[in-house]
Motif scaffolding. Structure first.
Motif, mmCIF file in Angstrom:
data_model
loop_
_atom_site.group_PDB
_atom_site.id
_atom_site.type_symbol
_atom_site.label_atom_id
_atom_site.label_comp_id
_atom_site.label_asym_id
_atom_site.label_seq_id
_atom_site.Cartn_x
_atom_site.Cartn_y
_atom_site.Cartn_z
ATOM 1 N N GLU A 186 -2.835 -3.567 3.086
ATOM 2 C CA GLU A 186 -3.011 -3.899 1.665
ATOM 3 C C GLU A 186 -1.664 -3.900 0.946
ATOM 4 O O GLU A 186 -1.365 -4.802 0.171
ATOM 5 N N MET A 187 -0.849 -2.883 1.243
ATOM 6 C CA MET A 187 0.467 -2.831 0.602
ATOM 7 C C MET A 187 1.341 -3.976 1.090
ATOM 8 O O MET A 187 2.109 -4.551 0.316
ATOM 9 N N ALA A 188 1.201 -4.305 2.373
ATOM 10 C CA ALA A 188 1.983 -5.425 2.923
ATOM 11 C C ALA A 188 1.680 -6.709 2.153
ATOM 12 O O ALA A 188 2.589 -7.466 1.805
ATOM 13 N N SER A 189 0.401 -6.931 1.856
ATOM 14 C CA SER A 189 0.041 -8.150 1.126
ATOM 15 C C SER A 189 0.555 -8.095 -0.309
ATOM 16 O O SER A 189 0.947 -9.107 -0.878
ATOM 17 N N SER A 190 0.606 -6.887 -0.895
ATOM 18 C CA SER A 190 1.138 -6.762 -2.262
ATOM 19 C C SER A 190 2.616 -7.111 -2.328
ATOM 20 O O SER A 190 3.139 -7.428 -3.387
ATOM 21 N N LEU A 191 3.293 -6.998 -1.188
ATOM 22 C CA LEU A 191 4.725 -7.307 -1.157
ATOM 23 C C LEU A 191 4.985 -8.752 -0.734
ATOM 24 O O LEU A 191 6.131 -9.179 -0.664
ATOM 25 N N GLY A 192 3.915 -9.477 -0.404
ATOM 26 C CA GLY A 192 4.082 -10.891 -0.087
ATOM 27 C C GLY A 192 3.831 -11.255 1.365
ATOM 28 O O GLY A 192 3.882 -12.442 1.725
ATOM 29 N N ALA A 193 3.600 -10.263 2.229
ATOM 30 C CA ALA A 193 3.302 -10.587 3.634
ATOM 31 C C ALA A 193 1.825 -10.958 3.762
ATOM 32 O O ALA A 193 0.999 -10.437 3.018
ATOM 33 N N SER A 194 1.516 -11.827 4.694
ATOM 34 C CA SER A 194 0.129 -12.244 4.873
ATOM 35 C C SER A 194 -0.481 -11.525 6.075
ATOM 36 O O SER A 194 -0.204 -11.882 7.219
ATOM 37 N N PRO A 195 -1.309 -10.490 5.849
ATOM 38 C CA PRO A 195 -1.901 -9.775 6.982
ATOM 39 C C PRO A 195 -2.696 -10.707 7.902
ATOM 40 O O PRO A 195 -2.685 -10.530 9.117
ATOM 41 N N GLY A 227 5.014 -2.911 9.675
ATOM 42 C CA GLY A 227 4.646 -2.563 8.300
ATOM 43 C C GLY A 227 3.194 -2.911 8.003
ATOM 44 O O GLY A 227 2.439 -2.102 7.469
ATOM 45 N N ALA A 228 2.818 -4.121 8.387
ATOM 46 C CA ALA A 228 1.440 -4.572 8.116
ATOM 47 C C ALA A 228 0.431 -3.718 8.872
ATOM 48 O O ALA A 228 -0.679 -3.479 8.390
ATOM 49 N N PHE A 256 11.443 -4.835 4.671
ATOM 50 C CA PHE A 256 10.101 -5.428 4.773
ATOM 51 C C PHE A 256 9.784 -6.206 3.502
ATOM 52 O O PHE A 256 9.316 -7.348 3.551
ATOM 53 N N GLU A 258 -0.964 -11.877 -1.453
ATOM 54 C CA GLU A 258 0.383 -12.303 -1.067
ATOM 55 C C GLU A 258 0.842 -13.527 -1.857
ATOM 56 O O GLU A 258 2.028 -13.693 -2.124
ATOM 57 N N ILE A 293 7.892 -6.797 10.223
ATOM 58 C CA ILE A 293 6.743 -7.199 9.410
ATOM 59 C C ILE A 293 5.443 -6.742 10.088
ATOM 60 O O ILE A 293 4.524 -6.237 9.430
ATOM 61 N N ASN A 343 -0.025 -0.413 6.743
ATOM 62 C CA ASN A 343 -0.711 -0.507 5.455
ATOM 63 C C ASN A 343 -0.866 -1.987 5.077
ATOM 64 O O ASN A 343 -0.036 -2.527 4.336
#
Lengths: 288, 243
Positions: A173-182, A167-168, B109, B81, A164, A171
């Motif tokens: 922004e993309m990480a947050s689009s997938l549900g991860a909290s940057p 990945g974060a 991921f 998120e 995680i 990118n």
């Protein structure tokens, strides 16, 4: 032969201590692109935590390996929440804020502890190799650095948390689009980087002593090494520490410590001239 | 379902939505609804705000007015998120895969980020995209554009979304893979009863998939075409900038 063994041990010790000092900075800068100018003061806090704990009767190894990283990790967590979090993506502002934080921490430490060296005795004693005495604590520093780097590699490369984080980092922004909290990932990363700096301060306290201004001695070398290492956090730190620490120590042995530092700087300049993205930017793309 | 109708079976209902970049307004008074399992296309000239609309719905651009209800929850106050956690999926323009992660790690991921640690879900997703099977250990950054697009779709599916926002999935992709993507999306919609909002410039693609097409001009939705209207080439060309 004895001299060669001692020389090899000294080079390994120098490389290890440089890698140890860089580890926290490499994690924070490499993963978050945050230039933390208070990195040296995190090391200083780790050193003071170790000395105070040891003087209060805590076993030295507990003070170094548990209390120092824990205390500085907590301080790092609070600093991220209160200061750094509000400045992500604003590199110059982050530099100014952490520089101010560095001055504040030095001032506070001077006010509380005074401008004098505090220290604890290095444990383990020494062994004799021929005509030379070698501190076993130096060997401990080499061992613990290898352990820290291996553990960091394992976390980054083989755990869900590391995946995680990687990945974060690539990118957010993309990480947050997938549900991860940057925001949460950055918080954990900054805390981990601060804890590693605290551990470095704790480990180096018995060797160098602790003084409020000690951070300045580490931060420049650490930045030079991390930048020379390039984008890959661990591979970059290890290779740059190996090259710069090795050249610096050998030059110190051959001439004197000042020329050793000059050799370190010159090597970094030459490497960055030919490898502008750092060593790992050219040779180890995608490594951790 | 009309442009602004807030149907009880709507999974997404947008009303009076506005947003922009800094002080520059881009979207104004956007209203439309998407039913559960429906495929809605969005068509418009370049620079009309189609991508901005999807980015606003996903939370990467703050809305300045209006409401977007997703499955009954107001999205406009949520971070991206949290929107993803509700079941809103996003496949952005340019794919945005993680270039230094392997294909498997890209998928993992997504699954982990949505709270799914079970690899069985990933195996299901890979079965939908068999072309990805031999590429699992390869880094995302070295895949072709088409393979990256398949990975971006698969990664989005790994989050188990209920509605996917798709931004120009055919951009720069070779025709054989475009057909594969269209067939796969149709299958997903049928089997999983998933809703889609598709922004696209490829008319054949949008015709093949969309049940309704919304036309955007200057940041507003100005017209809705039925699937029958979409067949009328002249009408679509007028709004797509291809006439």
């Amino acid at each position: 032969m004895d001299y060669i063994i001692v020389l090899i041990l000294q080079v390994l010790y120098s490389v290890a201590s440089l890698a140890l000092v860089c580890a926290g900075l490499a994690v924070v800068f490499g993963m978050m692109r945050v230039i933390n100018l208070a990195h040296g003061e995190f090391i200083m806090l780790g050193g003071f935590t170790t000395v105070l704990s040891a003087n209060a009767g805590v076993p030295l190894m507990i003070a170094i390996l548990v209390i120092a990283p824990l205390a500085v990790g907590i301080a790092g967590y609070l600093i991220e929440r209160l200061v750094v979090r509000h400045l992500y993506g604003r590199m110059v502002d982050t530099m100014l804020a952490t520089w101010g934080l560095s001055l504040l921490l030095v001032g506070l430490a001077t006010m509380v502890f005074g401008n004098q060296v505090a220290g604890v005795a290095a444990p383990f004693g020494s062994v004799t190799i021929g005509a030379y005495g070698v501190s076993l604590y130096d060997v401990f520093v080499i061992g613990i650095t290898i352990a820290v780097l291996v553990a960091s590699y394992f976390v980054l490369a083989h755990t869900n948390l590391g995946l995680i984080a990687r990945g974060a980092m690539q990118n957010p922004e993309m990480a947050s689009s997938l549900g991860a909290s940057p925001a949460r990932i950055y918080s954990v990363t900054f805390t981990a980087g601060a804890a590693l700096s605290g551990l470095a301060g704790g480990i180096l306290a018995p060797l160098s002593g602790v003084v409020p201004t000690m951070g300045a001695a580490f931060v420049a070398k650490a930045f030079i090494t991390v930048i020379t290492g390039g984008a890959s956090i661990l591979t970059g730190t290890i290779t740059a520490s190996g090259i710069l620490g090795g050249i610096s120590t050998l030059t110190t042995f051959a001439i004197n410590p000042v020329i050793g530092d000059v050799a370190l700087l010159l090597t970094a300049i030459i490497l960055l001239r030919f490898l502008p993205y750092g060593i790992t930017g050219r040779f180890f793309r995608g490594a951790n | 379902m009309s442009i602004s109708e807030n149907h009880p079976h709507s999974i997404l209902s947008v009303s009076g939505l506005a947003s922009g970049y800094g002080n520059i307004p881009i979207l104004s008074d956007i209203s439309f609804a998407v039913a559960d399992g429906e495929f809605v296309g969005i068509l418009g000239h370049n620079g009309m705000g189609k991508t901005t609309l999807l980015r606003t719905l996903m939370g990467h651009i703050c809305s300045t007015a209006g409401v977007a209800l997703f499955n009954g929850c107001n999205l406009t106050t949520l971070v991206p998120e949290a929107r993803a956690a509700l079941g809103l999926g996003y496949v952005p323009q340019g794919r945005q895969i993680f270039p230094a992660l392997s294909v498997w790690d890209n998928l993992k991921f997504a699954a982990l980020s949505s709270g799914n640690e079970d690899d069985a879900k990933l195996a299901e997703v890979i079965d939908i995209f068999p072309r990805l099977k031999p590429l699992l250990s390869r880094q995302g950054g070295v895949l072709s554009g088409g393979e990256q697009q398949l990975l971006a779709l698969a990664r989005c599916l790994a989050t188990t979304p209920r509605l996917i926002l798709l931004d120009e999935p055919t951009e720069g992709i070779q025709p054989s893979i475009i057909e594969e993507i269209a067939d796969t999306l149709k299958d997903i919609q049928k089997k999983h009863h998933m809703a889609f909002v598709l922004v696209e410039q490829n008319l054949e693609f949008i015709r093949a998939l969309s049940e309704r097409v919304l036309i955007m001009q200057k940041g507003c939705i100005v017209q809705e075409l039925t699937s029958e209207d979409v067949i009328k080439t002249d009408l679509v060309h007028e709004f797509s900038g291809l006439a």
